[in-house]
Scaffold this motif. Structure first.
Motif, PDB file in Angstrom:
ATOM      1  N   LYS A 177       0.810  -1.147  -0.092  1.00 56.07           N
ATOM      2  CA  LYS A 177       0.039   0.083   0.029  1.00 56.07           C
ATOM      3  C   LYS A 177       0.784   1.383  -0.148  1.00 56.07           C
ATOM      4  N   GLU A 178       2.189   1.180   0.105  1.00 51.62           N
ATOM      5  CA  GLU A 178       2.858   2.328   0.271  1.00 51.62           C
ATOM      6  C   GLU A 178       2.815   3.526  -0.818  1.00 51.62           C
ATOM      7  N   GLN A 179       2.635   4.579  -0.551  1.00 48.47           N
ATOM      8  CA  GLN A 179       2.350   5.776  -1.386  1.00 48.47           C
ATOM      9  C   GLN A 179       3.653   5.695  -2.453  1.00 48.47           C
ATOM     10  N   GLY A 180       3.226   5.999  -3.635  1.00 48.75           N
ATOM     11  CA  GLY A 180       4.226   6.021  -4.659  1.00 48.75           C
ATOM     12  C   GLY A 180       4.565   4.586  -5.286  1.00 48.75           C
ATOM     13  N   THR A 181       4.093   3.538  -4.958  1.00 45.38           N
ATOM     14  CA  THR A 181       4.604   2.186  -5.360  1.00 45.38           C
ATOM     15  C   THR A 181       3.825   1.859  -6.690  1.00 45.38           C
ATOM     16  N   VAL A 182       4.449   1.357  -7.516  1.00 46.51           N
ATOM     17  CA  VAL A 182       3.776   1.040  -8.642  1.00 46.51           C
ATOM     18  C   VAL A 182       3.582  -0.396  -8.752  1.00 46.51           C
ATOM     19  N   ILE A 183       2.507  -1.208  -8.941  1.00 44.33           N
ATOM     20  CA  ILE A 183       2.286  -2.405  -8.974  1.00 44.33           C
ATOM     21  C   ILE A 183       2.080  -3.002 -10.673  1.00 44.33           C
ATOM     22  N   ALA A 184       2.590  -3.998 -11.127  1.00 43.35           N
ATOM     23  CA  ALA A 184       2.368  -4.347 -12.534  1.00 43.35           C
ATOM     24  C   ALA A 184       2.039  -5.885 -12.426  1.00 43.35           C
ATOM     25  N   PHE A 185       1.188  -6.166 -13.156  1.00 44.46           N
ATOM     26  CA  PHE A 185       0.731  -7.844 -13.362  1.00 44.46           C
ATOM     27  C   PHE A 185       0.025  -7.907 -14.727  1.00 44.46           C
ATOM     28  N   PRO A 186       0.153  -9.114 -15.212  1.00 45.43           N
ATOM     29  CA  PRO A 186      -0.472  -9.438 -16.511  1.00 45.43           C
ATOM     30  C   PRO A 186      -1.805  -9.195 -16.496  1.00 45.43           C
ATOM     31  N   SER A 187      -2.412  -8.511 -17.456  1.00 47.22           N
ATOM     32  CA  SER A 187      -3.736  -8.203 -17.754  1.00 47.22           C
ATOM     33  C   SER A 187      -4.716  -9.337 -17.571  1.00 47.22           C
ATOM     34  N   TYR A 188      -4.420 -10.465 -17.752  1.00 47.30           N
ATOM     35  CA  TYR A 188      -5.329 -11.637 -17.488  1.00 47.30           C
ATOM     36  C   TYR A 188      -5.526 -12.065 -15.934  1.00 47.30           C
ATOM     37  N   VAL A 189      -4.729 -11.580 -15.162  1.00 44.83           N
ATOM     38  CA  VAL A 189      -4.578 -12.007 -13.937  1.00 44.83           C
ATOM     39  C   VAL A 189      -5.869 -11.367 -13.206  1.00 44.83           C
ATOM     40  N   MET A 190      -6.722 -12.258 -12.292  1.00 46.76           N
ATOM     41  CA  MET A 190      -7.714 -12.148 -11.649  1.00 46.76           C
ATOM     42  C   MET A 190      -7.224 -10.996 -10.497  1.00 46.76           C
ATOM     43  N   HIS A 191      -8.166 -10.290 -10.126  1.00 47.01           N
ATOM     44  CA  HIS A 191      -7.680  -9.157  -8.972  1.00 47.01           C
ATOM     45  C   HIS A 191      -8.816  -8.407  -8.503  1.00 47.01           C
ATOM     46  N   GLU A 192      -8.924  -7.752  -7.532  1.00 49.19           N
ATOM     47  CA  GLU A 192     -10.023  -6.976  -6.900  1.00 49.19           C
ATOM     48  C   GLU A 192      -9.298  -5.995  -5.831  1.00 49.19           C
ATOM     49  N   VAL A 193     -10.249  -4.653  -5.696  1.00 51.94           N
ATOM     50  CA  VAL A 193     -10.049  -3.795  -4.809  1.00 51.94           C
ATOM     51  C   VAL A 193     -10.909  -4.009  -3.502  1.00 51.94           C
ATOM     52  N   LYS A 194     -10.384  -4.407  -2.486  1.00 50.88           N
ATOM     53  CA  LYS A 194     -11.438  -4.596  -1.233  1.00 50.88           C
ATOM     54  C   LYS A 194     -11.997  -3.350  -0.866  1.00 50.88           C
ATOM     55  N   PRO A 195     -13.269  -3.398  -0.217  1.00 47.13           N
ATOM     56  CA  PRO A 195     -13.910  -2.281  -0.095  1.00 47.13           C
ATOM     57  C   PRO A 195     -13.269  -1.161   1.090  1.00 47.13           C
ATOM     58  N   VAL A 196     -13.206  -0.024   0.893  1.00 43.09           N
ATOM     59  CA  VAL A 196     -12.600   1.031   1.658  1.00 43.09           C
ATOM     60  C   VAL A 196     -13.413   1.108   2.818  1.00 43.09           C
ATOM     61  N   THR A 197     -13.048   0.972   4.357  1.00 36.35           N
ATOM     62  CA  THR A 197     -13.610   0.993   5.258  1.00 36.35           C
ATOM     63  C   THR A 197     -13.375   2.471   6.267  1.00 36.35           C
ATOM     64  N   LYS A 198     -12.483   3.142   5.677  1.00 34.16           N
ATOM     65  CA  LYS A 198     -12.119   4.302   6.254  1.00 34.16           C
ATOM     66  C   LYS A 198     -11.391   5.328   5.395  1.00 34.16           C
ATOM     67  N   GLY A 199     -11.736   6.450   5.353  1.00 35.64           N
ATOM     68  CA  GLY A 199     -11.058   7.458   4.601  1.00 35.64           C
ATOM     69  C   GLY A 199     -11.143   7.354   2.908  1.00 35.64           C
ATOM     70  N   GLU A 200     -10.241   7.390   2.344  1.00 37.83           N
ATOM     71  CA  GLU A 200     -10.360   7.388   0.862  1.00 37.83           C
ATOM     72  C   GLU A 200      -8.989   6.809  -0.008  1.00 37.83           C
ATOM     73  N   ARG A 201      -9.241   5.872  -0.809  1.00 38.37           N
ATOM     74  CA  ARG A 201      -7.881   5.631  -1.630  1.00 38.37           C
ATOM     75  C   ARG A 201      -8.026   6.023  -3.046  1.00 38.37           C
ATOM     76  N   ASN A 202      -6.749   6.591  -3.361  1.00 35.83           N
ATOM     77  CA  ASN A 202      -6.744   7.221  -4.751  1.00 35.83           C
ATOM     78  C   ASN A 202      -5.699   6.200  -5.401  1.00 35.83           C
ATOM     79  N   SER A 203      -5.781   5.959  -6.660  1.00 35.84           N
ATOM     80  CA  SER A 203      -4.893   5.296  -7.764  1.00 35.84           C
ATOM     81  C   SER A 203      -5.107   5.723  -8.977  1.00 35.84           C
ATOM     82  N   ILE A 204      -3.773   5.147  -9.689  1.00 36.59           N
ATOM     83  CA  ILE A 204      -3.947   5.411 -11.184  1.00 36.59           C
ATOM     84  C   ILE A 204      -3.879   4.016 -11.725  1.00 36.59           C
TER      85      ILE A 204
END
Length: 214
Positions: A177-204
Motif C-alpha cells: 500500500k505504500e504511497q508512490g509504489t507501482v504494481i504491475a501484473f499481466p492483464s489476464y490475472v484475476m484481481h480486486e480492490v477490497k472495500p474501503v472502510t475508512k477514509g479514501e484511496r486514490n490510484s492510477i
C-alpha cells in the motif's frame, strides 16, 4: 547447463516402459514459464507527485465508474476520471513508461506497444467503495497485456482498499500500500480492490497494450 523439470520422466536404460508410464504423461517442454504473477516498483513516485496527481485529477471532476459494458454495476463502486498526456502530466507519463519498461524487461518480457488508452484515476471512499474480482482483458477490446496500478494515497489515511491478486480462487496475494509504489501484473490475472472502510484511496490504473498473444 541441464535444466531439470520435475514433471519430465527420463527413462533409464532397460527400465520397463509399461511400468514407468502407467498413469503418467511424459512431456518435453521447449522452455519453462518465466512470466511472473506480479512485480512492484517501490517509491516510483514521490509524495509530492502523488499529491499533485490527486489534486489535478479531482479538479477535472469525477464520474461514476462503469464496467466493460459501459454500465454501472454493483461489483464496481468508485469514481474515475481520465488523464491525458497534457503538459502538466508529461513527466508522469514518462516516469510511468520508464517503470513499466523496467518491470516488463525484468519480470514479464511481453511485446508491448505502449499506452493506447488514457491513464485512469480512481477514487474509492468509505464506506464500502470497491471493485470486485475481475480481469482487465475482454473480448473485442484493445490487447491489454500489462496492468499497472500506482498507489497515490498515504496508507495511514485510509483502511481497507487492498489490491488483491489471485492465481487461483483462494490463492491470494495482497499488494503493498505504500504511497508512490507501482504494481504491475499481466492483464489476464484475476484481481480486486477490497472495500474501503475508512477514509479514501486514490490510484492510477494503466494498461499497456501490445500485439496479440501467440
Amino acid at each position: 547447463m541441464i535444466q531439470e523439470y520435475p514433471y519430465l520422466i527420463i527413462l533409464e536404460k532397460n527400465m520397463p516402459i509399461k511400468n514407468t508410464i502407467k498413469n503418467t504423461t511424459t512431456v518435453w517442454p521447449f522452455e519453462s514459464d518465466q512470466v511472473h504473477h506480479f512485480a512492484f516498483f517501490p517509491n516510483a513516485f514521490s509524495k509530492e507527485e502523488c499529491d499533485f496527481i490527486v489534486q489535478f485529477a479531482k479538479k477535472q471532476g469525477l464520474t461514476k465508474a462503469v464496467v466493460a459494458t459501459g454500465e454501472t454495476h454493483k461489483t464496481r463502486k468508485s469514481n474515475v476520471t481520465w488523464l491525458t498526456p497534457c503538459k502538466e502530466l508529461v513527466p508522469i507519463y514518462q516516469k510511468l513508461t520508464d517503470v513499466a519498461m523496467s518491470l516488463n524487461n525484468q519480470f514479464f518480457k511481453f511485446d508491448l506497444y505502449g499506452f493506447a488508452e488514457l491513464l485512469q484515476f480512481t477514487n474509492y471512499t468509505a464506506p464500502g467503495e470497491k471493485y470486485g474480482k475481475h480481469v482487465d482483458r475482454y473480448y473485442g477490446n484493445l490487447i491489454r497485456k500489462l496492468s499497472l496500478s500506482i498507489q497515490l494515497t498515504d496508507p495511514k489515511k485510509y483502511q481497507g482498499g487492498e489490491l488483491c491478486l489471485y492465481q487461483e480462487q483462494h490463492n491470494k496475494s495482497v499488494m503493498k500500500k505504500e504511497q508512490g509504489t507501482v504494481i504491475a501484473f499481466p492483464s489476464y490475472v484475476m484481481h480486486e480492490v477490497k472495500p474501503v472502510t475508512k477514509g479514501e484511496r486514490n490510484s492510477i490504473v494503466a494498461w499497456v497494450t501490445g500485439p496479440k498473444f501467440k
